[in-house]
Scaffold this motif. Structure first.
Motif, PDB file in Angstrom:
ATOM      1  N   UNK A   1       0.810  -1.075   0.069  1.00 13.95           N
ATOM      2  CA  UNK A   1      -0.118   0.005  -0.052  1.00 13.95           C
ATOM      3  C   UNK A   1       0.826   1.082   0.080  1.00 13.95           C
ATOM      4  N   UNK A   2       0.277   2.168   0.465  1.00 11.06           N
ATOM      5  CA  UNK A   2       0.918   3.565   0.223  1.00 11.06           C
ATOM      6  C   UNK A   2       0.704   4.617   1.297  1.00 11.06           C
ATOM      7  N   UNK A   3       1.735   5.053   1.799  1.00 13.78           N
ATOM      8  CA  UNK A   3       1.474   6.187   3.121  1.00 13.78           C
ATOM      9  C   UNK A   3       1.673   7.784   2.186  1.00 13.78           C
ATOM     10  N   UNK A   4       0.486   8.466   2.419  1.00 11.85           N
ATOM     11  CA  UNK A   4       0.420   9.597   1.885  1.00 11.85           C
ATOM     12  C   UNK A   4       0.912  10.742   2.793  1.00 11.85           C
ATOM     13  N   UNK A   5       2.229  10.664   2.688  1.00 10.39           N
ATOM     14  CA  UNK A   5       2.869  11.581   3.578  1.00 10.39           C
ATOM     15  C   UNK A   5       3.028  13.123   3.084  1.00 10.39           C
TER      16      UNK A   5
ATOM     17  N   UNK B   1       1.652  -6.439   2.151  1.00 10.85           N
ATOM     18  CA  UNK B   1       2.749  -6.899   2.837  1.00 10.85           C
ATOM     19  C   UNK B   1       3.906  -5.628   2.971  1.00 10.85           C
ATOM     20  N   UNK B   2       3.454  -4.330   2.399  1.00 11.82           N
ATOM     21  CA  UNK B   2       4.312  -3.385   2.995  1.00 11.82           C
ATOM     22  C   UNK B   2       3.614  -2.282   2.683  1.00 11.82           C
ATOM     23  N   UNK B   3       4.236  -1.062   2.634  1.00 12.88           N
ATOM     24  CA  UNK B   3       3.885   0.350   2.494  1.00 12.88           C
ATOM     25  C   UNK B   3       4.823   1.235   2.006  1.00 12.88           C
ATOM     26  N   UNK B   4       4.685   1.627   0.675  1.00 15.01           N
ATOM     27  CA  UNK B   4       5.541   2.729  -0.023  1.00 15.01           C
ATOM     28  C   UNK B   4       5.494   3.992   0.708  1.00 15.01           C
TER      29      UNK B   4
ATOM     30  N   UNK C   1       4.833  -2.990 -10.183  1.00 16.67           N
ATOM     31  CA  UNK C   1       4.218  -2.093 -10.840  1.00 16.67           C
ATOM     32  C   UNK C   1       3.384  -1.020  -9.984  1.00 16.67           C
ATOM     33  N   UNK C   2       3.364   0.194 -10.131  1.00 16.70           N
ATOM     34  CA  UNK C   2       3.020   1.121  -9.099  1.00 16.70           C
ATOM     35  C   UNK C   2       1.625   1.957  -9.945  1.00 16.70           C
ATOM     36  N   UNK C   3       0.450   1.467  -9.125  1.00 17.81           N
ATOM     37  CA  UNK C   3      -0.778   1.886  -9.464  1.00 17.81           C
ATOM     38  C   UNK C   3      -1.728   2.392  -8.433  1.00 17.81           C
ATOM     39  N   UNK C   4      -2.697   3.219  -9.024  1.00 23.39           N
ATOM     40  CA  UNK C   4      -3.781   3.578  -7.905  1.00 23.39           C
ATOM     41  C   UNK C   4      -4.848   2.700  -8.191  1.00 23.39           C
TER      42      UNK C   4
ATOM     43  N   UNK D   1       2.108  -2.137  -6.135  1.00 23.10           N
ATOM     44  CA  UNK D   1       2.157  -1.108  -5.052  1.00 23.10           C
ATOM     45  C   UNK D   1       0.875  -0.142  -5.354  1.00 23.10           C
ATOM     46  N   UNK D   2       0.043  -0.170  -4.649  1.00 29.13           N
ATOM     47  CA  UNK D   2      -1.264   0.390  -4.451  1.00 29.13           C
ATOM     48  C   UNK D   2      -1.317   1.633  -3.985  1.00 29.13           C
TER      49      UNK D   2
END
Length: 383
Positions: free
Chosen positions: A7-11, A54-57, A233-236, A335-336
């Protein structure tokens, strides 16, 4: 191989609208809707952990909070989730980076992954004191990763390179496990660096035929060096019980785009030196009438956001099918992200992941046997 999802952390802030920023463009005003506090980011991280990511970008740049510091704090509020920390090699020494990674591994129980970002915009790099041109930055990245890799293997390193110089560099304590290196870039020199040093090559969400071409090129370059890479791959993502609901959400986000903001962002991104960014812009050309560039692949995010600009949009079954389509090309890691990130983590985790699990393509990283079945569509009860 079981698929891996991050997933993604919107910092840079979160919102029910798309938060712009990146590649030299500032974060949009909607980024103030949900400030990137440790408390809120930890909510997202715990949600991602629970549903099976599994993780977060965590991104890097002047437009967001520092990735190292933020993930170090958020890690204390999670148990299993790994953190794919984006960082730029030219801004710290390779010995310090190797040491920081080793410390992070020890303090989190081995939950660090590294996303190496060379930096595609001269203007932003100069703001951080980096005045090399783009190709020189990539050459420096190669030297940087050579030193880091040697240090992680327990070697003492002496190097007098074109851009990196160290003498008797060594680590007192090695990272365990050694962090995997994720790396992206569409230019020829980026491909060469990835082939030599990356564990996972990342691409933004282009249509499958374009992604296939990238994979073939990088796989060939790595093979010539006797190496095998994985691909991500990086996607929304916008996934709902029905396709109609998903596209209605995409339309709602699109309706929230201010025309002046779109024009300003597109003008700014048109000057980007990043080949990957130019490929993103070419997918829609700034037009609002051709945003579905492949079945269920929507380029609307890229109208107001730099970097990853495409989203998988559709029913849970349709999104699962598109993931399988990319997987057939060789993509194993996804990576979503989605707006807002807290709610969208649940939509994907409860809607798509169980469908992939039922087909033997995914397993919960914690080995849970009680992962929820595919969520049934919500049907309101008549009053």
């Amino acid at each position: 191989m079981s698929l891996t999802f991050h997933w993604f952390l919107p910092t840079n802030g979160d919102s029910r609208h798309v938060v712009g920023g990146g590649h030299g463009t500032p974060a949009t005003a909607s980024g103030r809707d949900r400030p990137p506090t440790v408390a809120y980011l930890s909510q997202i991280a715990r949600a991602a952990e629970e549903v099976g990511f599994a993780g977060a970008l965590t991104p890097t740049g002047a437009w967001c909070e520092d990735a190292w510091l933020t993930t170090a704090m958020v890690a204390q509020h999670t148990e299993r989730l790994k953190f794919l920390v984006a960082f730029r090699p030219g801004l710290i020494s390779p010995t310090l980076a190797a040491q920081m990674a080793a410390t992070f591994q020890r303090q989190t129980g081995g939950r660090l992954l590294l996303n190496v970002v060379t930096g595609g915009e001269n203007k932003e790099q100069r703001a951080f004191g980096d005045f090399l041109d783009k190709d020189a930055r990539y050459r420096r990245t190669g030297e940087f990763l050579h030193v880091v890799r040697e240090l992680w293997e327990g070697n003492t390193v002496d190097l007098q390179g074109e851009h990196v110089r160290v003498e008797e560099a060594a680590l007192a304590r090695l990272p365990d496990p050694v962090p995997e290196v994720y790396f992206g870039g569409s230019s020829p020199i980026a491909g060469d660096i990835a082939a030599r040093h990356a564990d996972v090559y990342l691409t933004w969400g282009e249509p499958p035929d374009q992604v296939a071409g990238k994979i073939a090129r990088i796989r060939s370059l790595a093979g010539a060096r006797g190496r095998t890479l994985r691909f991500g791959i990086r996607l929304h993502v916008i996934t709902r019980d029905t396709a109609e609901q998903a596209w209605a959400e995409a339309d709602r986000l699109l309706d929230g785009f201010d025309p002046e903001t779109v024009a300003s962002v597109q003008a700014g991104l048109s000057h980007s030196e990043s080949e990957g960014q130019q490929r993103m812009l070419a997918l829609h050309g700034g037009r609002l009438d051709r945003l579905e560039i492949h079945p269920n692949l929507w380029a609307g995010i890229g109208l107001v956001r730099g970097g990853a600009g495409t989203a998988l949009v559709g029913s849970h079954d349709e999104v699962a099918e598109r993931i399988k389509e990319y997987h057939a090309l060789g993509i194993d890691e996804f990576i979503l992200s989605g707006y807002p990130h807290l709610e969208e983590a649940y939509w994907f985790g409860e809607g798509v992941l169980p469908r992939l699990a039922a087909q033997g393509l995914w397993r919960h990283p914690a080995g849970r046997q009680d992962a929820p079945a595919a969520a049934a569509p919500f049907v309101p009860v008549a009053s």
